[in-house]
Design an enzyme around this catalytic site. Structure first.
Site, PDB file in Angstrom:
ATOM      1  N   SER A   1       0.975  -1.095  -0.209  1.00 22.58           N
ATOM      2  CA  SER A   1       0.052  -0.071   0.030  1.00 22.58           C
ATOM      3  C   SER A   1       0.903   1.308   0.178  1.00 22.58           C
ATOM      4  CB  SER A   1      -0.816   0.010   1.423  1.00 22.58           C
ATOM      5  OG  SER A   1      -1.628   1.282   1.460  1.00 22.58           O
ATOM      6  N   HIS A   2       0.407   2.446  -0.377  1.00 29.65           N
ATOM      7  CA  HIS A   2       1.102   3.441  -0.304  1.00 29.65           C
ATOM      8  C   HIS A   2       1.056   4.043   1.140  1.00 29.65           C
ATOM      9  CE1 HIS A   2       0.295   3.842  -4.473  1.00 29.65           C
ATOM     10  NE2 HIS A   2       0.957   5.174  -4.623  1.00 29.65           N
ATOM     11  N   SER A   3       0.189   3.518   2.015  1.00 32.57           N
ATOM     12  CA  SER A   3       0.279   3.865   3.559  1.00 32.57           C
ATOM     13  C   SER A   3       0.745   2.534   4.215  1.00 32.57           C
ATOM     14  CB  SER A   3      -1.006   4.200   3.967  1.00 32.57           C
ATOM     15  OG  SER A   3      -1.224   4.077   5.157  1.00 32.57           O
TER      16      SER A   3
END
Lengths: 130, 102
Positions: free
Chosen positions: A11-13
């Site tokens: 994920s980007h996060s």
């Protein structure tokens, strides 16, 4: 051991990646090799080919690894990571076209039962709207 | 190896949230442990779905108070139906291998 397909969450996060992995562990259990990565090395949102490669390594199984991603860069960086794998591993890692959380839980459930990489990917992708 | 005859069984779903995510995963995992073909329906006449398919079981969204019907065919059909009924009847207990936060 290593008789189950591994799951990698990208994920980007880092929080989303960890949260999705928590759901897999709680709902499916710890028997499926699982790794997650998120965020860029500077601490911001993003993904990095290097940490994706490391995650593939942590979740490695001889049966292969299914990657679940969120948005654009996660997918392209995952594909780049696959290209950088040793040749004998390249054919055994796939990016699933599925929602990251639901896909990870579905893929892990299927992997838990000893399914092949292709079956795991298809199960995750069964979720996507037709 | 197989004795052919399908085994049927049914059980009342009492789980508070119905057959949602976590119960579905448990049911599917249990079903996968048997070699028989196992199907599940939320009504006696079907539609029957593959109890080993997590996507299909979750999509069934059976609510609380549904009577779940199982049918299995294969060498361990009897054990499979008994185990699945037991899982539902005992309200999907947490397995010791699963860590539960909260």
């Amino acid at each position: 051991m290593n008789d189950k397909v591994g799951i990698v969450i990208v994920s980007h996060s880092p929080d989303v990646a960890k949260g999705a992995a928590d759901m897999v562990r709680q709902m499916v259990g710890n028997e499926v090799p699982l790794a997650f990565t998120g965020g860029d090395p500077g601490g911001g949102l993003g993904t990095s080919v290097e940490t994706i490669l490391a995650a593939i390594d942590r979740a490695w199984s001889e049966k292969g690894v299914a990657i679940l991603v969120d948005l654009g860069g996660a997918e392209t960086n995952s594909e780049m990571a696959i290209e950088m794998l040793p040749e004998d591993r390249q054919g055994r890692v796939v990016v699933c076209n599925a929602p990251i959380v639901e896909g990870a839980v579905m893929a892990a459930t299927e992997a838990w039962g000893g399914a092949t990489l292709d079956e795991v990917r298809r199960t995750a992708e069964e979720l996507s709207p037709a | 190896m197989t004795d052919g005859a399908p085994v049927n069984g049914s059980v009342l779903l009492t789980h508070e949230v119905g057959l949602h995510a976590r119960p579905s995963v448990k049911l599917t995992k249990l079903a996968k442990g048997f070699s028989s073909k196992i199907e599940l329906a939320a009504a006696e006449g079907g539609p029957w779905i593959d109890a080993k398919s997590i996507v299909k079981v979750m999509a069934a969204k059976a609510p609380k108070h549904t009577v779940l019907h199982f049918r299995a065919e294969g060498p361990d059909a009897e054990e499979a139906v008994a185990a699945l009924i037991d899982l539902v009847a005992s309200d999907f207990p947490e397995q010791p291998s699963e860590s539960v936060a909260r």
